[in-house]
Write a protein that holds these residues in place. Sequence first.
Motif, mmCIF file in Angstrom:
data_model
loop_
_atom_site.group_PDB
_atom_site.id
_atom_site.type_symbol
_atom_site.label_atom_id
_atom_site.label_comp_id
_atom_site.label_asym_id
_atom_site.label_seq_id
_atom_site.Cartn_x
_atom_site.Cartn_y
_atom_site.Cartn_z
ATOM 1 N N UNK A 1 67.601 22.923 41.232
ATOM 2 C CA UNK A 1 66.465 22.023 41.439
ATOM 3 C C UNK A 1 65.185 22.822 41.633
ATOM 4 N N UNK A 2 64.049 22.129 41.709
ATOM 5 C CA UNK A 2 62.758 22.788 41.882
ATOM 6 C C UNK A 2 61.897 22.009 42.872
ATOM 7 N N UNK A 3 61.133 22.734 43.666
ATOM 8 C CA UNK A 3 60.148 22.108 44.529
ATOM 9 C C UNK A 3 58.902 21.761 43.723
ATOM 10 N N UNK A 4 58.279 20.656 44.064
ATOM 11 C CA UNK A 4 56.957 20.362 43.510
ATOM 12 C C UNK A 4 55.946 21.301 44.176
ATOM 13 N N UNK A 5 54.781 21.549 43.585
ATOM 14 C CA UNK A 5 53.850 22.542 44.127
ATOM 15 C C UNK A 5 53.403 22.298 45.562
ATOM 16 N N UNK A 6 53.302 21.034 45.981
ATOM 17 C CA UNK A 6 52.859 20.724 47.344
ATOM 18 C C UNK A 6 54.009 20.287 48.248
ATOM 19 N N UNK A 7 55.224 20.598 47.846
ATOM 20 C CA UNK A 7 56.399 20.130 48.573
ATOM 21 C C UNK A 7 56.384 20.540 50.040
ATOM 22 N N UNK A 8 56.115 21.799 50.318
ATOM 23 C CA UNK A 8 56.115 22.275 51.703
ATOM 24 C C UNK A 8 54.919 21.747 52.478
ATOM 25 N N UNK A 9 53.748 21.849 51.891
ATOM 26 C CA UNK A 9 52.523 21.450 52.592
ATOM 27 C C UNK A 9 52.516 19.961 52.923
ATOM 28 N N UNK A 10 52.919 19.135 51.970
ATOM 29 C CA UNK A 10 52.827 17.693 52.204
ATOM 30 C C UNK A 10 53.778 17.250 53.312
ATOM 31 N N UNK A 11 54.946 17.880 53.403
ATOM 32 C CA UNK A 11 55.869 17.530 54.487
ATOM 33 C C UNK A 11 55.399 18.108 55.820
ATOM 34 N N UNK A 12 54.887 19.327 55.780
ATOM 35 C CA UNK A 12 54.390 19.939 57.017
ATOM 36 C C UNK A 12 53.205 19.153 57.582
ATOM 37 N N UNK A 13 52.369 18.606 56.727
ATOM 38 C CA UNK A 13 51.230 17.805 57.196
ATOM 39 C C UNK A 13 51.690 16.614 58.029
ATOM 40 N N UNK A 14 52.811 16.000 57.670
ATOM 41 C CA UNK A 14 53.330 14.866 58.446
ATOM 42 C C UNK A 14 53.720 15.330 59.842
ATOM 43 N N UNK A 15 54.373 16.469 59.930
ATOM 44 C CA UNK A 15 54.717 17.029 61.241
ATOM 45 C C UNK A 15 53.466 17.288 62.071
ATOM 46 N N UNK A 16 52.466 17.879 61.458
ATOM 47 C CA UNK A 16 51.258 18.247 62.192
ATOM 48 C C UNK A 16 50.496 17.034 62.709
ATOM 49 N N UNK A 17 50.651 15.904 62.025
ATOM 50 C CA UNK A 17 49.946 14.688 62.431
ATOM 51 C C UNK A 17 50.694 13.874 63.473
#
Length: 264
Positions: free
Chosen positions: A88-104
Amino acid sequence: MISIITPFFQSEKYIEASINSVLKQSFDDWELLLINDGSYDQTKDIALSFKDPRIRYFEQNNKGVSTARNLGLSKMKGQFFCFLDSDDMLTPNSLKSRLDIFNNNPNIHFVDGKVIKMNESLNTINQEWSPNFNGNPISDLVSLSGNSFLGLTWMVKRITGKNYQFETQLTHSEDLYFYLQLAREGGEYSYTEDSVLYYRDTPNSAMSKLKGLENGYRFIEKKIKNWDEIDNELINTYQYRYKRAMFLAYLRDLQPINAIKSIF
Protein backbone atom coordinates in the motif's frame (compact mmCIF):
# COMPACT_ATOMS: atom_id res chain seq x y z
CA MET A 1 7.12 12.18 16.31
CA ILE A 2 5.49 9.35 14.29
CA SER A 3 6.58 5.73 13.92
CA ILE A 4 5.42 3.92 10.78
CA ILE A 5 5.63 0.12 10.93
CA THR A 6 5.88 -1.80 7.65
CA PRO A 7 6.24 -5.59 7.79
CA PHE A 8 7.07 -7.30 4.53
CA PHE A 9 7.38 -10.76 3.00
CA GLN A 10 8.14 -11.33 -0.69
CA SER A 11 7.16 -7.76 -1.58
CA GLU A 12 9.76 -6.93 -4.24
CA LYS A 13 7.01 -5.82 -6.63
CA TYR A 14 5.60 -3.10 -4.37
CA ILE A 15 7.98 -2.18 -1.53
CA GLU A 16 9.80 0.61 -3.38
CA ALA A 17 6.58 2.51 -4.07
CA SER A 18 5.48 2.02 -0.48
CA ILE A 19 8.72 3.42 0.96
CA ASN A 20 8.71 6.32 -1.51
CA SER A 21 5.21 7.28 -0.36
CA VAL A 22 6.66 7.77 3.12
CA LEU A 23 9.60 9.80 1.82
CA LYS A 24 7.16 12.11 0.01
CA GLN A 25 5.21 13.00 3.16
CA SER A 26 4.51 16.68 3.78
CA PHE A 27 5.35 16.05 7.46
CA ASP A 28 8.91 14.87 7.90
CA ASP A 29 9.39 14.06 11.60
CA TRP A 30 8.88 10.32 11.27
CA GLU A 31 10.69 7.00 11.43
CA LEU A 32 9.92 4.06 9.16
CA LEU A 33 10.50 0.62 10.65
CA LEU A 34 10.89 -1.98 7.91
CA ILE A 35 10.41 -5.50 9.28
CA ASN A 36 11.60 -8.31 7.02
CA ASP A 37 9.57 -11.43 7.83
CA GLY A 38 11.95 -13.91 6.24
CA SER A 39 11.77 -12.76 2.61
CA TYR A 40 13.99 -14.61 0.14
CA ASP A 41 13.30 -12.51 -2.97
CA GLN A 42 14.79 -9.07 -3.70
CA THR A 43 12.70 -7.17 -1.14
CA LYS A 44 15.53 -6.99 1.40
CA ASP A 45 17.94 -5.51 -1.16
CA ILE A 46 15.36 -2.92 -2.20
CA ALA A 47 14.65 -1.99 1.41
CA LEU A 48 18.35 -1.60 2.23
CA SER A 49 18.95 0.54 -0.86
CA PHE A 50 17.25 3.48 0.87
CA LYS A 51 19.81 5.43 2.87
CA ASP A 52 17.55 7.89 4.69
CA PRO A 53 18.54 7.81 8.41
CA ARG A 54 14.86 7.84 9.40
CA ILE A 55 14.47 4.37 7.90
CA ARG A 56 15.32 1.53 10.29
CA TYR A 57 15.60 -2.07 9.12
CA PHE A 58 14.96 -5.25 11.14
CA GLU A 59 14.57 -8.86 10.15
CA GLN A 60 13.32 -12.14 11.58
CA ASN A 61 12.69 -15.69 10.42
CA ASN A 62 9.31 -16.10 8.76
CA LYS A 63 6.88 -15.99 11.69
CA GLY A 64 3.94 -14.13 10.21
CA VAL A 65 2.77 -10.55 9.92
CA SER A 66 1.59 -10.20 13.53
CA THR A 67 4.96 -11.21 14.94
CA ALA A 68 6.64 -8.84 12.50
CA ARG A 69 4.39 -5.98 13.60
CA ASN A 70 5.12 -6.83 17.22
CA LEU A 71 8.83 -6.50 16.53
CA GLY A 72 8.19 -3.06 15.08
CA LEU A 73 6.05 -2.08 18.06
CA SER A 74 8.84 -3.11 20.43
CA LYS A 75 11.39 -0.98 18.54
CA MET A 76 9.36 2.17 17.84
CA LYS A 77 10.37 5.54 19.30
CA GLY A 78 7.53 7.80 18.17
CA GLN A 79 4.89 9.59 20.21
CA PHE A 80 2.36 8.28 17.68
CA PHE A 81 2.38 5.18 15.51
CA CYS A 82 0.62 3.76 12.49
CA PHE A 83 1.00 0.87 10.07
CA LEU A 84 1.64 0.67 6.36
CA ASP A 85 1.44 -2.64 4.53
CA SER A 86 4.24 -3.15 2.03
CA ASP A 87 1.90 -3.16 -0.98
CA ASP A 88 0.00 0.00 0.00
CA MET A 89 0.97 3.68 -0.15
CA LEU A 90 0.41 6.72 2.02
CA THR A 91 -1.14 9.80 0.46
CA PRO A 92 1.21 12.84 0.61
CA ASN A 93 -0.59 14.44 3.58
CA SER A 94 -1.40 11.19 5.35
CA LEU A 95 0.71 11.86 8.44
CA LYS A 96 0.08 15.59 8.72
CA SER A 97 -3.68 15.43 8.30
CA ARG A 98 -4.05 12.82 11.04
CA LEU A 99 -1.59 14.56 13.35
CA ASP A 100 -3.54 17.82 12.97
CA ILE A 101 -6.61 16.12 14.48
CA PHE A 102 -4.57 15.09 17.51
CA ASN A 103 -3.16 18.59 17.91
CA ASN A 104 -6.65 20.11 17.85
CA ASN A 105 -8.07 17.80 20.52
CA PRO A 106 -5.94 16.34 23.33
CA ASN A 107 -8.67 13.81 24.21
CA ILE A 108 -8.28 11.99 20.90
CA HIS A 109 -6.33 8.71 20.98
CA PHE A 110 -7.05 7.28 17.52
CA VAL A 111 -7.30 9.12 14.20
CA ASP A 112 -8.46 7.61 10.93
CA GLY A 113 -9.03 8.93 7.42
CA LYS A 114 -10.39 8.15 3.98
CA VAL A 115 -9.04 5.09 2.17
CA ILE A 116 -8.88 4.84 -1.62
CA LYS A 117 -9.06 1.20 -2.72
CA MET A 118 -7.42 0.72 -6.11
CA ASN A 119 -6.57 -2.07 -8.49
CA GLU A 120 -3.17 -3.75 -8.42
CA SER A 121 -1.63 -1.25 -10.83
CA LEU A 122 -2.97 1.74 -8.88
CA ASN A 123 -4.49 3.22 -12.03
CA THR A 124 -8.17 2.55 -11.28
CA ILE A 125 -10.17 3.45 -8.18
CA ASN A 126 -12.32 0.49 -7.16
CA GLN A 127 -13.89 2.01 -4.06
CA GLU A 128 -13.52 4.79 -1.50
CA TRP A 129 -14.12 4.30 2.21
CA SER A 130 -14.71 7.17 4.63
CA PRO A 131 -14.90 6.85 8.42
CA ASN A 132 -18.01 8.18 10.11
CA PHE A 133 -17.70 7.93 13.88
CA ASN A 134 -16.57 10.00 16.87
CA GLY A 135 -16.06 8.81 20.44
CA ASN A 136 -14.85 5.60 22.03
CA PRO A 137 -15.07 3.06 19.20
CA ILE A 138 -15.43 -0.24 21.06
CA SER A 139 -19.19 -0.65 20.45
CA ASP A 140 -18.85 0.48 16.86
CA LEU A 141 -16.05 -2.00 16.25
CA VAL A 142 -18.02 -4.88 17.76
CA SER A 143 -21.07 -4.01 15.69
CA LEU A 144 -18.99 -4.36 12.49
CA SER A 145 -20.68 -1.23 11.20
CA GLY A 146 -17.74 -0.20 9.02
CA ASN A 147 -17.87 3.33 10.41
CA SER A 148 -14.58 3.21 12.32
CA PHE A 149 -12.74 0.22 10.86
CA LEU A 150 -11.53 -0.86 7.45
CA GLY A 151 -8.10 -2.18 8.39
CA LEU A 152 -4.91 -0.89 9.97
CA THR A 153 -5.58 2.73 9.04
CA TRP A 154 -5.58 4.34 12.48
CA MET A 155 -2.84 6.55 13.82
CA VAL A 156 -2.54 5.86 17.55
CA LYS A 157 -1.35 8.14 20.33
CA ARG A 158 1.23 6.13 22.20
CA ILE A 159 0.87 5.63 25.94
CA THR A 160 4.27 5.60 27.63
CA GLY A 161 5.09 2.26 29.20
CA LYS A 162 2.29 0.36 27.46
CA ASN A 163 3.21 -2.89 25.72
CA TYR A 164 1.43 -2.95 22.36
CA GLN A 165 1.07 -6.44 20.89
CA PHE A 166 -0.90 -8.28 18.20
CA GLU A 167 -2.38 -11.72 18.84
CA THR A 168 0.06 -13.93 16.95
CA GLN A 169 -2.17 -17.01 16.67
CA LEU A 170 -4.53 -15.13 14.34
CA THR A 171 -3.90 -15.05 10.60
CA HIS A 172 -6.94 -12.81 9.93
CA SER A 173 -8.89 -10.20 11.90
CA GLU A 174 -5.83 -9.60 14.07
CA ASP A 175 -6.15 -5.92 13.19
CA LEU A 176 -9.75 -5.75 14.43
CA TYR A 177 -8.83 -7.53 17.66
CA PHE A 178 -5.83 -5.22 18.19
CA TYR A 179 -8.06 -2.15 17.88
CA LEU A 180 -10.73 -3.69 20.12
CA GLN A 181 -8.15 -4.16 22.85
CA LEU A 182 -7.00 -0.55 22.52
CA ALA A 183 -10.56 0.78 22.56
CA ARG A 184 -11.40 -1.32 25.60
CA GLU A 185 -8.75 0.55 27.56
CA GLY A 186 -10.38 3.89 26.70
CA GLY A 187 -9.69 6.74 24.34
CA GLU A 188 -11.60 8.67 21.70
CA TYR A 189 -11.66 8.03 17.98
CA SER A 190 -11.93 10.72 15.32
CA TYR A 191 -10.93 11.19 11.72
CA THR A 192 -9.72 13.58 9.06
CA GLU A 193 -11.75 14.22 5.93
CA ASP A 194 -8.56 13.77 3.90
CA SER A 195 -7.45 10.57 2.20
CA VAL A 196 -4.69 8.83 4.14
CA LEU A 197 -4.07 5.59 2.25
CA TYR A 198 -3.99 4.06 -1.21
CA TYR A 199 -4.99 0.44 -0.66
CA ARG A 200 -3.76 -1.91 -3.37
CA ASP A 201 -6.28 -4.69 -4.04
CA THR A 202 -3.97 -7.56 -4.98
CA PRO A 203 -4.94 -11.13 -5.92
CA ASN A 204 -3.21 -12.42 -2.79
CA SER A 205 -5.04 -10.10 -0.44
CA ALA A 206 -5.35 -11.66 3.03
CA MET A 207 -9.10 -11.11 2.97
CA SER A 208 -9.36 -13.75 0.22
CA LYS A 209 -8.49 -16.58 2.63
CA LEU A 210 -11.96 -17.19 3.96
CA LYS A 211 -11.41 -19.96 6.51
CA GLY A 212 -8.75 -17.92 8.28
CA LEU A 213 -11.09 -14.93 8.31
CA GLU A 214 -13.90 -16.99 9.81
CA ASN A 215 -11.56 -18.37 12.47
CA GLY A 216 -10.53 -14.83 13.33
CA TYR A 217 -14.13 -13.72 13.77
CA ARG A 218 -14.85 -16.73 15.99
CA PHE A 219 -11.75 -16.10 18.11
CA ILE A 220 -12.88 -12.52 18.72
CA GLU A 221 -16.39 -13.73 19.56
CA LYS A 222 -15.05 -15.98 22.32
CA LYS A 223 -12.90 -13.19 23.74
CA ILE A 224 -15.44 -10.36 23.82
CA LYS A 225 -18.16 -12.53 25.38
CA ASN A 226 -16.21 -12.17 28.63
CA TRP A 227 -15.80 -8.40 28.43
CA ASP A 228 -17.97 -6.37 30.80
CA GLU A 229 -17.98 -3.52 28.26
CA ILE A 230 -19.94 -5.60 25.74
CA ASP A 231 -23.61 -6.46 26.38
CA ASN A 232 -25.52 -9.42 24.96
CA GLU A 233 -27.35 -7.34 22.37
CA LEU A 234 -24.06 -6.14 20.92
CA ILE A 235 -22.69 -9.69 20.93
CA ASN A 236 -25.77 -10.81 18.99
CA THR A 237 -25.22 -8.04 16.45
CA TYR A 238 -21.59 -9.10 16.03
CA GLN A 239 -22.56 -12.75 15.55
CA TYR A 240 -25.26 -11.96 13.02
CA ARG A 241 -23.09 -9.65 10.94
CA TYR A 242 -19.96 -11.77 10.79
CA LYS A 243 -21.90 -14.96 10.05
CA ARG A 244 -23.88 -13.24 7.33
CA ALA A 245 -20.67 -11.82 5.83
CA MET A 246 -18.98 -15.24 5.88
CA PHE A 247 -22.04 -16.98 4.44
CA LEU A 248 -22.13 -14.60 1.48
CA ALA A 249 -18.35 -14.70 1.01
CA TYR A 250 -18.32 -18.50 0.86
CA LEU A 251 -21.18 -18.49 -1.63
CA ARG A 252 -19.32 -16.02 -3.87
CA ASP A 253 -16.33 -18.35 -3.68
CA LEU A 254 -18.52 -21.32 -4.67
CA GLN A 255 -18.16 -23.03 -1.27
CA PRO A 256 -21.80 -23.79 -0.37
CA ILE A 257 -20.97 -26.35 2.34
CA ASN A 258 -18.69 -23.93 4.18
CA ALA A 259 -21.33 -21.25 3.70
CA ILE A 260 -23.88 -23.34 5.56
CA LYS A 261 -21.39 -24.34 8.28
CA SER A 262 -20.45 -20.70 8.88
CA ILE A 263 -23.89 -19.77 10.20
CA PHE A 264 -23.77 -22.32 13.03
